[in-house]
Design an enzyme around this catalytic site. Structure first.
Site, mmCIF file in Angstrom:
data_model
loop_
_atom_site.group_PDB
_atom_site.id
_atom_site.type_symbol
_atom_site.label_atom_id
_atom_site.label_comp_id
_atom_site.label_asym_id
_atom_site.label_seq_id
_atom_site.Cartn_x
_atom_site.Cartn_y
_atom_site.Cartn_z
ATOM 1 N N HIS A 150 -8.130 9.969 3.975
ATOM 2 C CA HIS A 150 -7.286 9.384 4.880
ATOM 3 C C HIS A 150 -7.298 9.632 6.333
ATOM 4 O O HIS A 150 -7.779 10.848 6.511
ATOM 5 C CB HIS A 150 -5.506 9.467 4.706
ATOM 6 C CG HIS A 150 -5.219 8.670 3.335
ATOM 7 N ND1 HIS A 150 -5.557 7.657 2.966
ATOM 8 C CD2 HIS A 150 -4.600 9.137 2.008
ATOM 9 C CE1 HIS A 150 -4.941 7.196 1.896
ATOM 10 N NE2 HIS A 150 -4.585 8.254 1.387
ATOM 11 N N GLY A 181 -8.626 5.547 1.904
ATOM 12 C CA GLY A 181 -9.339 6.250 3.075
ATOM 13 C C GLY A 181 -10.598 6.125 3.118
ATOM 14 O O GLY A 181 -11.613 7.011 3.552
ATOM 15 N N ASP A 206 0.631 -1.154 0.174
ATOM 16 C CA ASP A 206 -0.008 0.065 0.016
ATOM 17 C C ASP A 206 0.952 1.132 0.051
ATOM 18 O O ASP A 206 1.713 1.160 0.570
ATOM 19 C CB ASP A 206 -0.912 -0.166 1.183
ATOM 20 C CG ASP A 206 -2.082 1.100 1.400
ATOM 21 O OD1 ASP A 206 -2.500 1.330 0.020
ATOM 22 O OD2 ASP A 206 -2.133 1.579 2.376
#
Length: 384
Positions: free
Chosen positions: A193, A228, A97
């Protein structure tokens, strides 16, 4: 068994559901994510963020992790996933990620990651294309799936920070797919996020719909990814604060909003913050229920950090006293075993809920069991 991400993406697109992708920062988290997916017979996507690799490499100040730290940490996460997932009856993906550069991607692949994300979203469009295309060539030669990103999400997560969002332009997204040959693309359509996303967030699902319709018109395979996307459960936040935490202004993405996006082309939904919250709540509960553990030689340091940093909810802030357990899974005494149980229970609570909500229950048999070698050959035939 461990697979590249591509077959899992293909199943989401064909059968109309979304796959949760869950970030892990410890061996115990990886174990628990795999176990809960096995229970629901769902495919599993475990994610190690670029800086999670640094942390798993023993770098407590992971924001300053070196390539060497990330190489070590990627191997530790890869070893854990292979240990608990190699003989699993469900398809399991280990995905990087927010890889921030080519070296981070290489470190992840060397450590056993079967899928990678390269985040060039802060770059001008053509530079993002150039970087992403370079990663695609390297990864596809090895059968590894690639995720790119276009558009900027507001919020804070590890080294990813932006004060404001830049929504993804659907026409740019189609061009990005054409030029880079990525398998999936993280888009900016209203998510954020971190744990402070703002009240009553409304996702611009028309952006996802437009991208997906254009891809279908052009005959291009591409699955859209929602970053997010933690829901930030209010009950967990309230429990943390009742146990001495000081979390303020926490808001997540409402589940109905996320579920509505699935029908608009979102096939992978990233979740990190929710797991952090549940694990931290469980740690606070442990020391509240068993005060004697506050003086434990092995885990008393965790309690001290919880007391010193009530505004924090990332377990990585509190777990340095048991880094050997974090990195390798060893359990030297019963007190550390209590901490591991806290971690695993928190993961199961959050992940189990979202596996059901996103619709991946029972979908494991629908995923083609394609190895990295088989995917590499398929990519070669398609011109990488």
């Amino acid at each position: 068994m461990l697979l590249p991400l591509r077959p899992v993406l293909e199943a989401t697109q064909k059968h109309g559901y979304a796959q949760g992708a869950f970030n892990v920062n410890a061996v115990a988290q990886a174990k628990a994510v795999i176990e809960v997916h096995e229970m629901f017979r769902s495919p599993a996507i475990l994610q190690g963020a670029d800086l999670a690799n640094a942390f798993m490499g023993g770098r407590i100040d992971f924001l300053h992790g070196t390539v060497e730290d990330k190489q070590k940490g990627a191997k530790n996460i890869g070893d854990a996933v292979r240990k608990y997932g190699a003989d699993s009856p469900i398809p399991i993906v280990l995905h990087l990620d927010h890889g921030k550069d080519f070296e981070s991607v290489k470190a992840a692949i060397a450590g056993g990651y079967t899928s990678v994300m390269i985040d060039g979203s802060s770059l001008p469009f053509e530079q993002n294309v150039e970087l992403t295309r370079e990663v695609v060539k390297y990864a596809h030669e090895r059968g590894v799936t690639v995720e790119g990103e276009l558009g900027v999400l507001a919020g804070v997560e590890d080294h990813v920070f932006s004060a404001s969002s830049t929504y993804t332009n659907p026409m740019d997204a189609v061009e990005f797919f054409k030029k880079t040959r990525v398998d999936c693309l993280a888009i900016s359509y209203g998510t954020m996020h971190g744990a402070v996303k703002g009240k009553n967030v409304r996702l611009r699902t028309e952006i996802a719909t437009a991208v997906k319709e254009c891809l279908l018109h052009e005959g291009i395979f591409g699955v859209l990814v929602s970053h997010g996307s933690s829901t930030v459960p209010k009950y967990i936040v309230e429990e943390i604060n009742a146990l001495g935490g000081k979390l303020e202004n926490t808001e997540g993405i409402a589940l109905p909003e996320l579920k509505a996006a699935i029908g608009c082309g979102i096939g992978k939904i990233n979740v990190d913050t929710d797991i952090r919250l549940a694990v931290t709540r469980n740690l606070r509960e442990l020391f509240a229920a068993q005060p004697a553990l506050r003086e434990s030689p092995s885990i008393g340091g965790i309690y001290a950090l919880l007391q010193q940093k009530p505004e924090q909810f990332d377990p990585r802030v509190f777990l340095p006293p048991v880094m050997d357990t974090v990195m390798y899974g060893g359990i030297p005494d019963e007190a550390v075993a209590d901490v591991v149980r806290c971690i695993e229970k928190g993961v199961r609570e959050v992940v189990g809920t979202l596996v059901v909500e996103f619709g991946s229950v029972g979908k494991a048999p629908l995923v083609e069991r394609a190895s990295l070698e088989e995917m590499a050959e398929r990519y070669r035939k398609q011109g990488i």
